[in-house]
Design an enzyme around this catalytic site. Structure first.
Site, short mmCIF file in Angstrom:
data_model
loop_
_atom_site.label_atom_id
_atom_site.label_comp_id
_atom_site.label_asym_id
_atom_site.label_seq_id
_atom_site.Cartn_x
_atom_site.Cartn_y
_atom_site.Cartn_z
N PHE A 142 -47.73 -32.26 42.33
CA PHE A 142 -47.76 -30.91 42.82
C PHE A 142 -47.84 -31.11 44.25
O PHE A 142 -48.80 -30.69 44.85
CB PHE A 142 -48.81 -30.18 42.32
CG PHE A 142 -48.83 -28.53 42.46
CD1 PHE A 142 -47.50 -28.10 42.24
CD2 PHE A 142 -49.74 -28.11 42.99
CE1 PHE A 142 -47.43 -26.61 42.31
CE2 PHE A 142 -49.74 -26.62 43.22
CZ PHE A 142 -48.34 -25.96 42.81
N GLY A 143 -47.06 -32.10 44.98
CA GLY A 143 -47.13 -32.35 46.41
C GLY A 143 -46.04 -31.17 46.97
O GLY A 143 -45.74 -30.11 46.73
N ARG A 144 -45.46 -31.56 48.39
CA ARG A 144 -44.85 -30.68 49.17
C ARG A 144 -43.60 -30.17 48.56
O ARG A 144 -43.44 -29.01 48.33
CB ARG A 144 -44.34 -31.14 50.41
CG ARG A 144 -45.39 -31.13 51.56
CD ARG A 144 -44.95 -31.96 52.71
NE ARG A 144 -44.71 -33.37 52.55
CZ ARG A 144 -45.41 -34.35 52.99
NH1 ARG A 144 -46.51 -34.01 53.87
NH2 ARG A 144 -45.23 -35.56 52.73
N ILE A 145 -42.94 -31.18 47.96
CA ILE A 145 -41.66 -30.82 47.34
C ILE A 145 -41.64 -29.88 46.13
O ILE A 145 -41.13 -28.91 45.91
CB ILE A 145 -40.64 -31.97 47.02
CG1 ILE A 145 -40.54 -32.62 48.52
CG2 ILE A 145 -39.52 -31.56 46.48
CD1 ILE A 145 -39.79 -34.05 48.15
N HIS B 138 -27.61 -38.29 44.08
CA HIS B 138 -28.99 -38.58 45.28
C HIS B 138 -28.86 -37.57 46.44
O HIS B 138 -28.96 -38.25 47.59
CB HIS B 138 -29.33 -39.93 45.59
CG HIS B 138 -30.82 -40.07 45.95
ND1 HIS B 138 -31.41 -41.41 45.50
CD2 HIS B 138 -31.66 -39.30 46.79
CE1 HIS B 138 -32.68 -41.16 46.08
NE2 HIS B 138 -32.74 -40.04 46.92
N ALA C 151 -37.09 -36.88 41.70
CA ALA C 151 -38.07 -37.92 42.37
C ALA C 151 -37.57 -39.32 42.44
O ALA C 151 -36.81 -39.64 43.63
CB ALA C 151 -39.25 -37.88 41.48
N ARG C 152 -37.68 -40.03 41.61
CA ARG C 152 -37.06 -41.42 41.67
C ARG C 152 -36.55 -41.72 39.97
O ARG C 152 -37.22 -41.35 39.25
CB ARG C 152 -38.47 -42.57 41.99
CG ARG C 152 -38.45 -42.61 43.38
CD ARG C 152 -36.99 -42.82 44.27
NE ARG C 152 -37.48 -43.31 45.48
CZ ARG C 152 -36.72 -41.95 46.51
NH1 ARG C 152 -36.23 -41.11 46.16
NH2 ARG C 152 -37.22 -42.29 47.90
N GLU D 283 -30.19 -47.13 40.71
CA GLU D 283 -28.80 -46.30 41.34
C GLU D 283 -28.25 -47.28 42.41
O GLU D 283 -28.88 -48.07 43.09
CB GLU D 283 -29.21 -45.06 41.73
CG GLU D 283 -30.32 -45.11 42.99
CD GLU D 283 -30.62 -43.72 43.39
OE1 GLU D 283 -31.19 -42.78 42.60
OE2 GLU D 283 -30.44 -43.30 44.58
N GLY E 30 -30.58 -35.12 47.28
CA GLY E 30 -31.71 -34.18 47.64
C GLY E 30 -31.98 -33.77 49.06
O GLY E 30 -32.19 -32.56 49.57
N THR F 44 -55.46 -34.99 41.37
CA THR F 44 -56.48 -34.23 42.40
C THR F 44 -56.36 -32.66 42.44
O THR F 44 -55.28 -32.20 42.23
CB THR F 44 -56.46 -34.74 43.73
OG1 THR F 44 -54.98 -34.69 44.22
CG2 THR F 44 -56.57 -36.38 43.58
C1 DGY Z 1 -36.32 -39.81 50.41
O1 DGY Z 1 -36.40 -39.82 51.45
O2 DGY Z 1 -37.13 -40.86 49.74
C2 DGY Z 1 -35.43 -39.42 49.56
O3 DGY Z 1 -35.31 -39.73 48.16
C3 DGY Z 1 -33.76 -39.26 50.33
O4 DGY Z 1 -33.31 -38.21 49.91
#
Ligand code: DGY
Length: 323
Positions: A156-159, A289, A241-242, A271, A291, A181
């Site tokens: 639950f961070g910024r994104i 990828h 995320a990853r 990837e 994002g 946290t």
């Molecule tokens: C990052 O910055 O970690 C992102 O995955 C790139 O889009």
């Protein structure tokens, strides 16, 4: 005085490359071909700053190269799981990243994937292009509702919070989250969000589950067969995320057997090599990828690296120091 020597590992937005050329003795990567481990070793020996990106791998056996000149790795990207941070520290290499500027664009892609997966967007596009659409009919390509459903966030961070704002205020979704946290009470109140005590709780109660935790060993295969089996059969999994946060084989099995309804992926284990098992599944939406891939965001990411390099070379505190 000689300008510092800086190596940029891939093409960057033109306006950022132009600034780099003014400020530094910079080597750009005009061909945009990924550098090999040996090329990175050589770069560490010959440049004051090396600027990799999230697609480059910098393990210990690269960072440990002898006779280093490099003092700073100015990473183009917020994630740094491709850099062996312990090895960087052991080699007295400063690492910086680019947080904050890619929040909204990455949350937009997470929502894009959520909508694509729910409403079978990629599948419909493929059908039309293949000339197989036979016209509207009451039962054609029925799909999942989004508005008013429940979005579960793991991390639950910024994104995650930006996605929650879009989902809650735009689509009337109920927000569940798991965060080890405590979260900011003002954010929680604005979103009327509910904290879950475990990942399992989020998985079993959500219509859509979106992953927002960092990559790396600690979160590798966090979403495995057992956890996928807790999701509703009507649910969708979204990963921006990853890739290695999800066990690909387990997800392919769950999608193939309709154990969950769909998935939307922007990131992949290993990837850009995608497990071929995903490719013949209709119920997974696959993006490469994307994002942070807007002009504004990628330019802002480059400018962040510039700000970190400028601070470093003028002896000021670094705005985005990882180690
Ligand atoms: C990052 O910055 O970690 C992102 O995955 C790139 O889009």
């Amino acid at each position: 005085m000689n300008k510092p020597k800086v190596l940029i590992s891939r093409r960057w937005p033109a306006s950022v490359e132009a600034k780099l050329q003014q400020l530094y003795d910079v080597t750009l990567n005009h061909d945009d071909q990924p550098l090999s481990a040996d090329q990175f070793r050589l770069a560490l020996q010959n440049y004051d700053a090396v600027c990799p990106s999230v697609c480059d791998s910098l393990p210990a056996d690269v960072l440990n190269v002898a006779n280093k000149r490099c003092q700073i790795l100015g990473n183009f990207g917020v994630g740094f799981n491709h850099i062996d941070i312990k090895a960087a520290q052991a080699n007295k290499l400063i690492v910086t990243n680019t947080p904050g500027v890619l929040t909204e664009s990455t949350a937009d892609i997470a929502m894009t994937l959520l909508l694509m997966s729910a409403r079978r967007g990629a599948e419909g596009d493929r059908l039309v292009r293949a000339g197989q659409w036979q016209g509207w009919c009451p039962t054609h390509m029925m799909s999942s509702d989004v508005t008013g459903t429940t979005l579960g966030l793991i991390g639950f961070g910024r994104i995650a919070q930006a996605m929650a704002r879009k989902a809650h205020h735009g689509f009337g979704m109920k927000i569940l989250y798991f965060k080890p946290t405590p979260a900011d009470p003002a954010v929680v109140a604005d979103l009327q969000a509910e904290a879950c005590s475990s990942i399992e709780d989020v998985l079993s109660r959500s219509d859509f589950v979106s992953l927002h935790c960092p990559g790396g060993q600690a979160t590798r295969h966090l979403i495995n067969a057992e956890r996928l089996s807790l999701m509703k059969t009507s649910a969708h999994l979204i990963n921006t995320a990853r890739g290695d946060v999800v066990d690909s084989q387990a997800l392919i099995h769950a999608l193939r057997n309709q154990q969950i309804t769909g998935a939307g992926l922007d990131v992949y284990e290993g990837e850009p090599n995608i497990d071929p098992g995903f490719l013949d599944l209709e119920n997974v939406s696959l993006l490469p990828h994307l994002g942070s891939a807007t002009i504004k965001t990628r330019t802002a990411m480059g400018d962040k690296v510039l700000a970190n390099l400028e601070a470093f070379f003028s002896g000021k505190p670094l705005p985005d120091r990882v180690v």
